[in-house]
Design a protein around this motif. Structure first.
Motif, PDB file in Angstrom:
ATOM      1  N   CYS A  71     -14.428 -61.842 -59.056  1.00  0.00           N
ATOM      2  CA  CYS A  71     -13.668 -62.257 -59.122  1.00  0.00           C
ATOM      3  C   CYS A  71     -13.227 -63.221 -57.368  1.00  0.00           C
ATOM      4  O   CYS A  71     -12.245 -62.991 -56.724  1.00  0.00           O
ATOM      5  CB  CYS A  71     -12.009 -62.182 -59.788  1.00  0.00           C
ATOM      6  N   CYS A  72     -13.482 -61.646 -57.127  1.00  0.00           N
ATOM      7  CA  CYS A  72     -12.845 -61.609 -55.422  1.00  0.00           C
ATOM      8  C   CYS A  72     -13.283 -62.144 -54.904  1.00  0.00           C
ATOM      9  O   CYS A  72     -14.890 -62.827 -54.914  1.00  0.00           O
ATOM     10  CB  CYS A  72     -13.743 -59.902 -54.749  1.00  0.00           C
ATOM     11  N   PRO A  73     -13.341 -62.937 -53.587  1.00  0.00           N
ATOM     12  CA  PRO A  73     -13.436 -64.007 -52.501  1.00  0.00           C
ATOM     13  C   PRO A  73     -13.967 -63.654 -51.731  1.00  0.00           C
ATOM     14  O   PRO A  73     -14.734 -62.039 -51.608  1.00  0.00           O
ATOM     15  CB  PRO A  73     -12.619 -64.164 -52.036  1.00  0.00           C
ATOM     16  N   ARG A  74     -15.334 -63.911 -50.909  1.00  0.00           N
ATOM     17  CA  ARG A  74     -16.909 -63.475 -51.061  1.00  0.00           C
ATOM     18  C   ARG A  74     -16.143 -62.918 -49.707  1.00  0.00           C
ATOM     19  O   ARG A  74     -15.419 -63.566 -48.461  1.00  0.00           O
ATOM     20  CB  ARG A  74     -18.197 -64.622 -50.600  1.00  0.00           C
ATOM     21  N   ASP A  75     -16.845 -61.657 -49.074  1.00  0.00           N
ATOM     22  CA  ASP A  75     -16.744 -60.926 -48.070  1.00  0.00           C
ATOM     23  C   ASP A  75     -14.948 -60.175 -48.046  1.00  0.00           C
ATOM     24  O   ASP A  75     -14.544 -59.879 -46.848  1.00  0.00           O
ATOM     25  CB  ASP A  75     -16.749 -61.934 -46.624  1.00  0.00           C
ATOM     26  N   ALA A  76     -14.481 -60.471 -49.161  1.00  0.00           N
ATOM     27  CA  ALA A  76     -12.635 -59.883 -48.845  1.00  0.00           C
ATOM     28  C   ALA A  76     -12.709 -57.942 -49.256  1.00  0.00           C
ATOM     29  O   ALA A  76     -13.937 -57.858 -49.330  1.00  0.00           O
ATOM     30  CB  ALA A  76     -12.042 -60.333 -50.427  1.00  0.00           C
ATOM     31  N   GLU A  77     -12.195 -57.591 -48.748  1.00  0.00           N
ATOM     32  CA  GLU A  77     -12.082 -56.524 -48.197  1.00  0.00           C
ATOM     33  C   GLU A  77     -10.889 -55.742 -48.858  1.00  0.00           C
ATOM     34  O   GLU A  77      -9.580 -56.389 -49.343  1.00  0.00           O
ATOM     35  CB  GLU A  77     -12.499 -55.615 -47.014  1.00  0.00           C
ATOM     36  N   ALA A  78     -11.050 -54.489 -49.530  1.00  0.00           N
ATOM     37  CA  ALA A  78     -10.161 -53.643 -50.396  1.00  0.00           C
ATOM     38  C   ALA A  78      -9.433 -53.419 -49.706  1.00  0.00           C
ATOM     39  O   ALA A  78      -9.508 -52.751 -48.178  1.00  0.00           O
ATOM     40  CB  ALA A  78     -10.491 -52.315 -50.905  1.00  0.00           C
ATOM     41  N   LYS A  79      -7.273 -53.340 -50.268  1.00  0.00           N
ATOM     42  CA  LYS A  79      -6.972 -52.703 -48.642  1.00  0.00           C
ATOM     43  C   LYS A  79      -6.753 -51.460 -48.882  1.00  0.00           C
ATOM     44  O   LYS A  79      -6.561 -50.563 -49.556  1.00  0.00           O
ATOM     45  CB  LYS A  79      -5.403 -53.618 -49.600  1.00  0.00           C
ATOM     46  N   PRO A  80      -7.106 -50.945 -48.334  1.00  0.00           N
ATOM     47  CA  PRO A  80      -7.510 -49.492 -47.607  1.00  0.00           C
ATOM     48  C   PRO A  80      -6.565 -48.278 -48.023  1.00  0.00           C
ATOM     49  O   PRO A  80      -6.357 -47.064 -48.519  1.00  0.00           O
ATOM     50  CB  PRO A  80      -6.953 -49.214 -45.984  1.00  0.00           C
ATOM     51  N   GLU A  81      -4.546 -49.230 -47.562  1.00  0.00           N
ATOM     52  CA  GLU A  81      -4.064 -48.073 -48.536  1.00  0.00           C
ATOM     53  C   GLU A  81      -3.851 -48.224 -50.333  1.00  0.00           C
ATOM     54  O   GLU A  81      -3.615 -46.967 -50.456  1.00  0.00           O
ATOM     55  CB  GLU A  81      -2.070 -48.635 -47.886  1.00  0.00           C
ATOM     56  N   LEU A  82      -4.434 -49.125 -50.374  1.00  0.00           N
ATOM     57  CA  LEU A  82      -4.277 -49.070 -51.836  1.00  0.00           C
ATOM     58  C   LEU A  82      -5.261 -48.082 -52.409  1.00  0.00           C
ATOM     59  O   LEU A  82      -5.959 -47.787 -53.206  1.00  0.00           O
ATOM     60  CB  LEU A  82      -4.373 -50.778 -52.024  1.00  0.00           C
ATOM     61  N   LEU A  83      -7.404 -48.521 -51.723  1.00  0.00           N
ATOM     62  CA  LEU A  83      -7.462 -47.645 -52.062  1.00  0.00           C
ATOM     63  C   LEU A  83      -7.445 -46.083 -51.582  1.00  0.00           C
ATOM     64  O   LEU A  83      -7.613 -45.662 -52.581  1.00  0.00           O
ATOM     65  CB  LEU A  83      -8.886 -47.964 -50.680  1.00  0.00           C
ATOM     66  N   GLN A  84      -6.907 -45.480 -50.930  1.00  0.00           N
ATOM     67  CA  GLN A  84      -6.328 -44.109 -50.677  1.00  0.00           C
ATOM     68  C   GLN A  84      -5.466 -43.913 -51.731  1.00  0.00           C
ATOM     69  O   GLN A  84      -5.807 -42.798 -52.511  1.00  0.00           O
ATOM     70  CB  GLN A  84      -5.716 -43.751 -49.167  1.00  0.00           C
ATOM     71  N   ALA A  85      -4.440 -44.752 -52.658  1.00  0.00           N
ATOM     72  CA  ALA A  85      -3.913 -44.214 -53.407  1.00  0.00           C
ATOM     73  C   ALA A  85      -4.185 -44.255 -54.848  1.00  0.00           C
ATOM     74  O   ALA A  85      -4.398 -43.619 -55.127  1.00  0.00           O
ATOM     75  CB  ALA A  85      -2.511 -45.655 -53.501  1.00  0.00           C
ATOM     76  N   LYS A  86      -5.566 -45.108 -55.705  1.00  0.00           N
ATOM     77  CA  LYS A  86      -5.886 -44.706 -56.015  1.00  0.00           C
ATOM     78  C   LYS A  86      -6.521 -44.088 -56.307  1.00  0.00           C
ATOM     79  O   LYS A  86      -6.977 -43.347 -57.502  1.00  0.00           O
ATOM     80  CB  LYS A  86      -6.849 -46.227 -56.603  1.00  0.00           C
ATOM     81  N   ALA A  87      -7.698 -43.647 -55.279  1.00  0.00           N
ATOM     82  CA  ALA A  87      -8.261 -42.674 -54.557  1.00  0.00           C
ATOM     83  C   ALA A  87      -7.275 -41.640 -55.890  1.00  0.00           C
ATOM     84  O   ALA A  87      -8.374 -40.291 -55.486  1.00  0.00           O
ATOM     85  CB  ALA A  87      -8.976 -42.555 -53.903  1.00  0.00           C
ATOM     86  N   GLU A  88      -6.198 -41.205 -54.910  1.00  0.00           N
ATOM     87  CA  GLU A  88      -5.737 -39.516 -54.902  1.00  0.00           C
ATOM     88  C   GLU A  88      -5.718 -39.739 -56.629  1.00  0.00           C
ATOM     89  O   GLU A  88      -5.909 -38.415 -57.139  1.00  0.00           O
ATOM     90  CB  GLU A  88      -4.614 -39.977 -54.049  1.00  0.00           C
ATOM     91  N   LEU A  89      -4.926 -40.349 -56.540  1.00  0.00           N
ATOM     92  CA  LEU A  89      -4.518 -40.409 -58.862  1.00  0.00           C
ATOM     93  C   LEU A  89      -5.880 -40.123 -59.099  1.00  0.00           C
ATOM     94  O   LEU A  89      -5.967 -38.854 -60.798  1.00  0.00           O
ATOM     95  CB  LEU A  89      -3.777 -41.863 -58.969  1.00  0.00           C
TER      96      LEU A  89
END
Ligand SMILES: [Zn+2]
Length: 109
Positions: A71-89
């Protein structure tokens, strides 16, 4: 339980990610069925990651950490702070997929 795409926020049911998303790929039916019983660690081998990526799916270390979805728009980037929070969990709860799913859901991630 629902988890959200890190890039577009689309909610995804964990059952769908664990059991059905594989059928979005172009893997032959038989192989997609066999994939469902693979241990977690082998579900995201580089080969399967490539299959998923080809149809818009990108995951962290586990299937329920959706970094990019169809569903992501083409070329959309993940939000870095969210990416990091999820990776830590995810690193903390890697051996407890249900616990991780519940934590993501509780935190609306
Ligand atoms: Zn998305």
């Amino acid at each position: 339980m629902d988890v959200h795409c890190t890039t577009c926020g689309e909610p995804w049911d964990t059952y769908h990610l664990w059991h059905e998303a594989v059928f979005d790929t172009t893997l032959p039916e038989e192989e997609a069925q066999a994939w469902r019983s693979l241990p977690q660690a082998r579900k995201l081998s580089s080969r399967y990651r490539a299959e998923f990526r080809a149809v818009g799916w990108e995951f962290g270390r586990t299937m329920i950490n959706v970094v990019h979805c169809p569903c992501c728009p083409r070329d959309a980037e993940a939000k870095p702070e969210l990416l990091q929070a999820k990776a830590e969990l995810e690193a903390m709860l890697e051996d407890d997929p249900d616990g991780l799913a519940a934590t993501f859901e509780d935190l609306d991630l």
